[in-house]
Design an enzyme around this catalytic site. Structure first.
Site, PDB file in Angstrom:
ATOM      1  N   HIS A   1       0.454  -1.559  -0.228  1.00 18.06           N
ATOM      2  CA  HIS A   1       0.247  -0.221   0.020  1.00 18.06           C
ATOM      3  C   HIS A   1       0.578   1.297  -0.056  1.00 18.06           C
ATOM      4  O   HIS A   1       1.791   1.863   1.091  1.00 18.06           O
ATOM      5  CB  HIS A   1      -1.002   0.069   1.447  1.00 18.06           C
ATOM      6  CG  HIS A   1      -2.003   1.123   1.047  1.00 18.06           C
ATOM      7  ND1 HIS A   1      -3.037   1.306   0.506  1.00 18.06           N
ATOM      8  CD2 HIS A   1      -1.893   2.112   1.997  1.00 18.06           C
ATOM      9  CE1 HIS A   1      -4.146   2.403   0.936  1.00 18.06           C
ATOM     10  NE2 HIS A   1      -3.366   2.969   1.193  1.00 18.06           N
ATOM     11  N   CYS A   2       0.620   1.813  -1.303  1.00 14.58           N
ATOM     12  CA  CYS A   2       1.272   3.130  -1.381  1.00 14.58           C
ATOM     13  C   CYS A   2       0.731   4.354  -0.724  1.00 14.58           C
ATOM     14  O   CYS A   2      -0.044   5.037  -0.879  1.00 14.58           O
ATOM     15  CB  CYS A   2       1.900   3.493  -2.789  1.00 14.58           C
ATOM     16  SG  CYS A   2       2.847   4.748  -3.111  1.00 14.58           S
ATOM     17  N   VAL A   3       1.847   4.982   0.408  1.00 13.58           N
ATOM     18  CA  VAL A   3       1.005   6.097   1.274  1.00 13.58           C
ATOM     19  C   VAL A   3       1.187   7.598   0.457  1.00 13.58           C
ATOM     20  O   VAL A   3      -0.086   7.982   0.477  1.00 13.58           O
ATOM     21  CB  VAL A   3       1.875   6.553   2.797  1.00 13.58           C
ATOM     22  CG1 VAL A   3       1.605   7.829   3.486  1.00 13.58           C
ATOM     23  CG2 VAL A   3       1.817   4.940   3.522  1.00 13.58           C
TER      24      VAL A   3
ATOM     25  N   GLY B   1      -1.477   7.152  -1.747  1.00 14.36           N
ATOM     26  CA  GLY B   1      -2.878   6.419  -1.503  1.00 14.36           C
ATOM     27  C   GLY B   1      -3.682   5.797  -1.989  1.00 14.36           C
ATOM     28  O   GLY B   1      -5.125   5.610  -1.639  1.00 14.36           O
TER      29      GLY B   1
END
Length: 342
Positions: free
Chosen positions: A189-191, A194
């Site tokens: 999950h790429c912060v 998003g």
């Protein structure tokens, strides 16, 4: 209690005026996106404000600056395309599979009806009515059968059902707690984006990293060129440029390492989650080290990643014991000559 009430009323007010800001996670993601875009413009703006030589070069050779600004624009466009793309949610793939199954069943029923009407049969309407009533139940059953066919015989269906989504998970699927959905070929999950990175947007994510790395390298080159020719003219300008260059160098190291890491994952058909948690994933526990169970060779992996992965969702079955034994066999000179490793 008063603080929580104020926060809840503020969230409701934001949700009423701006629906996209009602969720705290969305607000955080939107804030990170704004910061990332502002960083791009700040680095470019300071460069053109301080470097008069670059402005003079732009007047003489406008194509040079035009290419730089074009790369900046393409990188930002790629960023928003990637952040708005679907990683391949299982629920969406399941609905698409069920809709395809319904269309296929309806077409088969219609063909049977036309054939029966030609033969003077009166049972066509009853048969079609009964089939349409069973569509909803048959579609869920068809998805279950489709998923279970991807696992070895004798696998219990309870081990394939997500405890959060309550859907059957195909192999290489993981539930993302940030998105609250199951993702095909979940990578991470790429912060900053998003969203999750999965089968549906991994290719776009790789191209974004590549473009971002090229942009940062070009920007760092322009900063170094400025400092070489103007290192002692204005100390406060030099301090700002050096500070930005140090920060940019950290970004470049991180981006290049990330690009190399994901290039390795693409060539071996792995995901970050599978590589990091291989001992905790049931279908990878019995796989020997340095054996890539889902790899089809470097060339085929690259083709599937670049040409197929972003357009068609594919459900990969778990490899059999014979296939794992074949892949664990070391390559010989004959294998290299016959491109078995590719």
């Amino acid at each position: 209690m008063a603080v929580s009430i104020c926060r809840s009323s503020r969230d409701r007010a934001l949700g009423h005026c701006f629906p996209c800001l009602s969720d705290p996670a969305r607000r955080s993601s939107l804030g990170l996106k704004v910061i990332l875009v502002m960083l791009h413009f700040i680095y470019a703006a300071i460069l053109f404000l301080f470097d008069s030589d670059l402005v003079d070069k732009t007047k003489k050779e406008p194509w040079y600056t035009a290419l730089y600004l074009l790369l900046l624009f393409v990188t930002l466009v790629q960023y928003f395309i990637t952040s708005g793309s679907s990683p391949g949610y299982v629920i969406d793939v399941m609905r698409a599979s069920n809709e395809t199954n319904v269309i296929y069943r309806k077409s088969s029923v219609a063909s049977k009806q036309s054939a029966s009407s030609k033969n003077g049969s009166l049972d066509a309407m009853v048969e079609g009515f009964q089939s349409s009533r069973n569509f909803q139940g048959s579609t869920s059953a068809s998805w279950t059968k489709l998923v279970m066919d991807l696992y070895p015989p004798g696998t219990s269906i309870r081990t394939c059902i997500c405890s959060y989504c309550n859907v059957e998970q195909p192999p290489r699927t993981k539930h993302c707690h940030d998105c609250d959905k199951c993702v095909l070929q979940f990578d991470h999950h790429c912060v900053w984006l998003g969203i999750c990175i999965g089968q549906g947007n991994h290719c776009r994510f790789w191209w974004y990293i590549c473009e971002e790395s090229a942009l940062c390298l070009w920007t760092a080159t322009l900063y170094i060129t400025y400092l070489k020719g103007n290192i002692s003219r204005a100390w406060w300008k030099d301090a700002i440029m050096i500070l930005l260059l140090i920060t940019l160098s950290i970004f470049i190291i991180f981006l290049l390492l990330l690009l190399l890491f994901h290039s390795y994952l693409v060539m071996t058909n792995q995901t970050t989650y599978e590589l990091v948690r291989c001992r905790r994933i049931p279908y990878l526990r019995g796989v020997p080290e340095r054996v890539y169970p889902f790899s089809r060779g470097v060339c085929r992996n690259l083709y599937d990643f670049c040409c197929v992965g972003s357009s068609i969702y594919s459900l990969e079955p778990l490899p059999s014991a014979e296939e794992l034994e074949e892949k664990s066999r070391p390559h010989t000179c004959l294998d290299v000559l016959t491109c078995r490793c590719c």
